[in-house]
Design an enzyme around this catalytic site. Structure first.
Site, PDB file in Angstrom:
ATOM      1  N   GLU A 279      -7.674  28.947 -69.354  1.00  0.00           N
ATOM      2  CA  GLU A 279      -7.077  28.389 -68.168  1.00  0.00           C
ATOM      3  C   GLU A 279      -8.196  27.524 -67.433  1.00  0.00           C
ATOM      4  OE1 GLU A 279      -4.164  31.476 -66.168  1.00  0.00           O
ATOM      5  OE2 GLU A 279      -5.715  31.517 -64.821  1.00  0.00           O
ATOM      6  N   HIS A 300      -4.985  39.190 -93.729  1.00  0.00           N
ATOM      7  CA  HIS A 300      -3.879  39.395 -94.578  1.00  0.00           C
ATOM      8  C   HIS A 300      -2.786  38.782 -93.997  1.00  0.00           C
ATOM      9  CE1 HIS A 300      -5.981  42.440 -97.441  1.00  0.00           C
ATOM     10  NE2 HIS A 300      -6.713  42.492 -96.248  1.00  0.00           N
ATOM     11  N   LYS A 414       6.427  28.206 -62.580  1.00  0.00           N
ATOM     12  CA  LYS A 414       6.777  28.975 -61.384  1.00  0.00           C
ATOM     13  C   LYS A 414       7.907  27.997 -60.576  1.00  0.00           C
ATOM     14  CE  LYS A 414       2.479  31.118 -60.698  1.00  0.00           C
ATOM     15  NZ  LYS A 414       1.217  31.382 -59.829  1.00  0.00           N
TER      16      LYS A 414
HETATM   17  O1  PA5 Z   1      -7.439  33.211 -63.060  1.00  0.00           O
HETATM   18  C1  PA5 Z   1      -6.557  33.112 -62.067  1.00  0.00           C
HETATM   19  O2  PA5 Z   1      -6.951  32.881 -60.949  1.00  0.00           O
HETATM   20  C2  PA5 Z   1      -5.246  33.634 -62.677  1.00  0.00           C
HETATM   21  O3  PA5 Z   1      -5.235  33.855 -63.809  1.00  0.00           O
HETATM   22  C3  PA5 Z   1      -4.744  34.808 -61.790  1.00  0.00           C
HETATM   23  O4  PA5 Z   1      -5.759  35.904 -62.038  1.00  0.00           O
HETATM   24  C4  PA5 Z   1      -3.361  35.312 -61.859  1.00  0.00           C
HETATM   25  O5  PA5 Z   1      -2.498  34.127 -61.893  1.00  0.00           O
HETATM   26  C5  PA5 Z   1      -2.932  36.416 -60.980  1.00  0.00           C
HETATM   27  O6  PA5 Z   1      -2.999  35.992 -59.692  1.00  0.00           O
HETATM   28  P1  PA5 Z   1      -3.092  36.922 -58.538  1.00  0.00           P
HETATM   29  O7  PA5 Z   1      -4.163  37.776 -58.514  1.00  0.00           O
HETATM   30  O8  PA5 Z   1      -3.149  35.966 -57.320  1.00  0.00           O
HETATM   31  O9  PA5 Z   1      -1.779  37.708 -58.545  1.00  0.00           O
END
Ligand code: PA5
Length: 424
Positions: A279, A300, A414
């Protein structure tokens, strides 16, 4: 404190090549230190190991003790950075065959009805509480799980249900913040300047880890070891050496990094790492794709590909030193399985030889590799690893010239999903 160590001998990047990146590393280091780089509003995690107050730690510990004392099961609801860090530490430190005094279950990280129906069925006759975690407070998966599980809490415990909920969210805004305020839940705050995937050392990770019975102050102490690292020379700073190595390998066409670990209890640590790097780096059509392999298990299954498939791979091994008094292989009089040559040796020793054999084979097959060596797996070493990787991904993102602290690409699915579901 026992420290993690690094072995860069198989990286297939020359010292000259690495040292040529020093100027770039210095520029990026200054951007991090002076908080002038992209996404610099989200650098609060840099200070967590040193600045987390004793009062906050005490309050987290008291809440955890209260939950442990009063409930059979605590369900932690969250997704992405709001659950992976906690799950990775809890899994790494737990005995897989021993039930915790308070059972911890994760929810809200999937839209599977099978999973959540089974959980609701399981909780019917349990005395349980919820910890709901969302920084934005609006993420669909945990919001749905929270709605479903809160409904069950209300049905079972009527007016008192809100005393069984702890919310961890933004300090002043968001849907979860508003619900928590209206329904009077106990709350903890996710600092504004700490993004989800960097939040394991905030209440997001610390509360679930404390509920599981592990030492959160030691996790922070472990992290402090690397947080206090001020050395910027590639050769003297393993964080920057790792980042520079990855960058040099990426420029050689190595676009996938495999985290290969030899302890199955690190499987969720690898999941946390994949989120952190995937990310943070995967932007503007750049970045190294993070994958993981549990060895020797996956030798394996994935072993053939790693040895001989497309040569765009490099590998980081995580190994554990041989542990004192670890399980020894017994001698058998008849030796029908022809394993007496291993008698008296520990399983750890065999696992380490498997690592050495694998690292050499993969290097020979064109997969450069480096190794992180853990003296043991405990709160200290996990804290060190967490901060090591957080700082490394920040440096890696800056080397790639992307903002490591946002995730604009996550919105696309989303948007489509909400359009298909008819959200106004
Ligand atoms: O790193 C990030 O910001 C994301 O992976 C969030 O942790 C994830 O989308 C969850 O978001 P939230 O804590 O707002 O529900």
């Amino acid at each position: 404190m026992s420290e993690i160590t690094f072995n860069f001998k198989n990286i297939s990047v020359s010292d000259a090549e690495l040292n040529s990146l020093q100027t770039k590393i210095d520029v990026c280091n200054e951007q991090l230190a002076k908080r002038t780089g992209s996404g610099s509003d989200f650098l609060g995690w840099l200070d967590l190991p040193t600045n987390t107050s004793v009062q906050l730690l005490q309050s987290i510990q008291e809440t955890a003790d209260e939950l442990r004392a009063n409930y059979e099961v605590v369900v932690i609801i969250g997704i992405g950075g709001s659950y992976l860090g906690a799950k990775s530490v809890i899994e790494a430190l737990s005995n897989p065959f021993k039930k915790n005094r308070t059972e911890i279950i994760f929810a809200g990280h999937t839209l599977s009805s099978h999973y959540h129906q089974a959980l609701i069925d399981y909780l019917q006759d349990k005395n349980f509480a919820l910890v709901v975690i969302s920084k934005s407070g609006t993420t669909t998966e945990p919001s749905i799980a929270f709605r479903l599980l809160k409904n069950l809490l209300r049905e079972k415990f009527y007016y008192d249900y809100n005393k069984r909920i702890v919310a961890i969210t933004d300090a002043s805004r968001g849907v979860l913040f508003n619900i928590a305020k209206t329904e009077r839940y106990k709350t903890f705050v996710i600092p504004d300047d700490v993004g989800g995937r960097f939040s394991v050392l905030t209440p997001v990770g610390l509360l679930p880890i404390a509920i599981a019975g592990f030492e959160i102050s030691e996790l922070l102490e472990g992290a402090e070891f690397f947080a206090e690292q001020t050395e910027t020379k590639i050769d003297a700073n393993p964080i920057y050496k790792y980042a520079a190595t990855r960058f040099a390998l990426y420029n050689q066409g190595k676009t996938m990094e495999i985290m290969s670990y030899f302890e199955p209890r690190l499987s969720f640590f690898a999941e946390w790492w994949k989120q952190l790097f995937g990310e943070s780096e995967g932007k503007n059509h750049k970045g190294i794709f993070p994958v993981s392999a549990c060895l020797t298990t996956d030798l394996h299954s994935l072993g053939q590909y790693i040895q001989d498939g497309i040569r765009n791979l490099f590998e980081t091994f995580i190994i554990l030193h041989e542990q004192p008094n670890s399980l020894k292989i017994n001698h058998e009089h008849l030796d029908a399985d022809k394993l007496n040559f291993l008698a008296g040796k520990t399983l750890d020793f065999v696992n380490l030889k498997a690592y050495e054999g694998t690292a050499q084979a993969h290097l020979d097959g064109g997969v450069p590799n480096l190794t992180i060596e853990l003296p043991k797996i405990d709160e200290h070493t996990l804290g060190q690893l967490i901060f090591f990787y957080e700082k490394a991904v920040a440096m890696s993102g800056y080397l790639l010239e992307v903002n490591p602290f946002d995730q604009p690409g996550v919105e696309q699915y989303k948007k489509n999903m909400f359009a298909l579901l008819g959200k106004k």
